[in-house]
Design a protein around this motif. Structure first.
Motif, short mmCIF file in Angstrom:
data_model
loop_
_atom_site.label_atom_id
_atom_site.label_comp_id
_atom_site.label_asym_id
_atom_site.label_seq_id
_atom_site.Cartn_x
_atom_site.Cartn_y
_atom_site.Cartn_z
N MET A 150 8.65 20.69 -11.49
CA MET A 150 7.51 20.33 -10.66
C MET A 150 7.63 21.03 -9.31
SD MET A 150 6.36 16.62 -9.12
CE MET A 150 5.76 15.93 -10.63
N LYS A 151 6.53 21.44 -8.80
CA LYS A 151 6.50 22.08 -7.49
C LYS A 151 6.30 21.03 -6.41
CE LYS A 151 4.56 26.27 -9.39
NZ LYS A 151 3.40 27.14 -9.45
N LEU A 152 6.97 21.26 -5.31
CA LEU A 152 6.86 20.34 -4.18
C LEU A 152 5.40 20.19 -3.74
CD1 LEU A 152 8.49 18.60 -2.23
CD2 LEU A 152 8.70 20.58 -0.75
N ALA A 153 4.66 21.26 -3.80
CA ALA A 153 3.25 21.23 -3.39
C ALA A 153 2.43 20.24 -4.23
CB ALA A 153 2.64 22.62 -3.50
N ASP A 154 2.89 19.96 -5.45
CA ASP A 154 2.17 19.01 -6.30
C ASP A 154 2.26 17.58 -5.78
OD1 ASP A 154 1.57 21.12 -7.97
OD2 ASP A 154 3.21 20.69 -9.38
N LEU A 155 3.24 17.31 -4.94
CA LEU A 155 3.41 15.97 -4.37
C LEU A 155 2.62 15.75 -3.09
CD1 LEU A 155 7.26 15.56 -4.86
CD2 LEU A 155 5.43 14.63 -6.28
N ALA A 156 2.13 16.81 -2.49
CA ALA A 156 1.38 16.70 -1.24
C ALA A 156 -0.02 16.15 -1.53
CB ALA A 156 1.29 18.06 -0.56
N ALA A 157 -0.41 15.16 -0.75
CA ALA A 157 -1.74 14.55 -0.91
C ALA A 157 -2.14 13.88 0.39
CB ALA A 157 -1.72 13.53 -2.04
N GLU A 158 -3.43 13.66 0.53
CA GLU A 158 -3.94 12.92 1.68
C GLU A 158 -3.49 11.46 1.56
OE1 GLU A 158 -6.05 13.84 4.29
OE2 GLU A 158 -5.71 15.91 3.66
N PRO A 159 -3.13 10.83 2.68
CA PRO A 159 -2.78 9.40 2.63
C PRO A 159 -3.99 8.58 2.16
CG PRO A 159 -2.15 10.37 4.73
CD PRO A 159 -2.98 11.39 4.01
N LYS A 160 -3.70 7.52 1.41
CA LYS A 160 -4.76 6.63 0.91
C LYS A 160 -4.49 5.23 1.41
CE LYS A 160 -5.55 9.28 -3.21
NZ LYS A 160 -4.90 9.65 -4.42
N LEU A 161 -5.57 4.51 1.66
CA LEU A 161 -5.45 3.11 2.06
C LEU A 161 -5.10 2.27 0.85
CD1 LEU A 161 -8.54 2.70 4.40
CD2 LEU A 161 -6.15 2.54 5.07
N ILE A 162 -4.09 1.43 1.01
CA ILE A 162 -3.73 0.50 -0.06
C ILE A 162 -3.73 -0.92 0.52
CG2 ILE A 162 -2.41 2.14 -1.46
CD1 ILE A 162 0.16 1.00 -0.19
N PRO A 163 -4.21 -1.89 -0.26
CA PRO A 163 -4.25 -3.27 0.24
C PRO A 163 -2.88 -3.93 0.22
CG PRO A 163 -5.10 -3.18 -1.99
CD PRO A 163 -4.80 -1.76 -1.58
N VAL A 164 -2.68 -4.80 1.19
CA VAL A 164 -1.47 -5.62 1.27
C VAL A 164 -1.94 -7.06 1.43
CG1 VAL A 164 0.62 -6.11 2.58
CG2 VAL A 164 -0.18 -3.75 2.36
N THR A 165 -1.37 -7.95 0.65
CA THR A 165 -1.79 -9.35 0.69
C THR A 165 -0.70 -10.23 1.27
OG1 THR A 165 -3.15 -8.97 -1.27
CG2 THR A 165 -2.65 -11.25 -0.73
N LEU A 166 -1.10 -11.07 2.20
CA LEU A 166 -0.21 -12.09 2.76
C LEU A 166 -0.56 -13.39 2.03
CD1 LEU A 166 -0.56 -11.31 6.58
CD2 LEU A 166 1.10 -10.39 4.95
N ASP A 167 0.33 -13.79 1.13
CA ASP A 167 0.01 -14.95 0.30
C ASP A 167 1.12 -15.99 0.25
OD1 ASP A 167 1.81 -13.46 -1.13
OD2 ASP A 167 0.58 -13.27 -2.93
N SER A 168 1.90 -16.04 1.30
CA SER A 168 2.97 -17.04 1.34
C SER A 168 2.34 -18.43 1.40
CB SER A 168 3.87 -16.83 2.55
OG SER A 168 3.18 -17.18 3.74
N GLU A 169 3.14 -19.40 1.07
CA GLU A 169 2.68 -20.79 1.11
C GLU A 169 2.19 -21.15 2.51
OE1 GLU A 169 4.76 -25.11 0.54
OE2 GLU A 169 5.36 -23.54 -0.85
N LEU A 170 2.91 -20.71 3.53
CA LEU A 170 2.54 -20.99 4.92
C LEU A 170 1.15 -20.43 5.25
CD1 LEU A 170 3.40 -21.95 7.83
CD2 LEU A 170 4.20 -19.62 8.15
N ILE A 171 0.91 -19.19 4.88
CA ILE A 171 -0.37 -18.54 5.18
C ILE A 171 -1.51 -19.23 4.43
CG2 ILE A 171 -1.72 -16.42 4.88
CD1 ILE A 171 0.28 -16.21 7.19
N VAL A 172 -1.34 -19.45 3.14
CA VAL A 172 -2.40 -20.07 2.34
C VAL A 172 -2.68 -21.48 2.81
CG1 VAL A 172 -3.06 -20.79 0.01
CG2 VAL A 172 -1.95 -18.58 0.35
N GLU A 173 -1.63 -22.21 3.17
CA GLU A 173 -1.82 -23.57 3.66
C GLU A 173 -2.60 -23.56 4.98
OE1 GLU A 173 1.08 -26.94 5.48
OE2 GLU A 173 1.66 -26.14 3.52
N LYS A 174 -2.24 -22.65 5.87
CA LYS A 174 -2.87 -22.62 7.20
C LYS A 174 -4.30 -22.06 7.17
CE LYS A 174 -2.13 -21.42 11.94
NZ LYS A 174 -1.27 -21.96 12.92
N TYR A 175 -4.55 -21.02 6.34
CA TYR A 175 -5.85 -20.36 6.36
C TYR A 175 -6.70 -20.62 5.12
CZ TYR A 175 -3.81 -18.15 10.38
OH TYR A 175 -3.22 -17.95 11.61
#
Length: 98
Positions: free
Chosen positions: A1-26
């Protein structure tokens, strides 16, 4: 594989805060976005952080907590509640470690 094949534009990915504390409070999980690739200077900035300059880590991570359009959530006088920020902090650090 060529190193150039790994280069890409950054993409937004979701992150979820789902701890018991967060869900209880919000009543539901909270979601934010991060870029799946970060500039190397962010990694270096975080690696150089010590107890003496922890504020640099806070600034770096705050810049990575984005809304669905890719805009930083913490900006122009807007702040997150401490409990949410600490959990988001942990999730960002975990994501960077992968």
């Amino acid at each position: 594989m060529k190193l150039a094949d790994l280069a890409a534009e950054p993409k937004l990915i979701p992150v979820t805060l789902d701890s018991e504390l967060i869900v209880e409070k919000y009543g539901e999980p909270l979601e934010f976005w991060i870029l799946d690739r970060q500039p190397i200077d962010k990694y270096l900035q975080m690696a150089r952080t010590s107890e003496d300059n922890m504020d640099q880590m806070v600034v770096a991570v705050n810049e990575m907590i984005l809304n669905e359009e890719g805009t930083p959530i913490v900006s122009e006088g807007k702040m997150l509640p401490s409990t949410v920020l600490m959990e988001a902090f942990t999730k960002v650090i975990e994501a960077l470690g992968k």
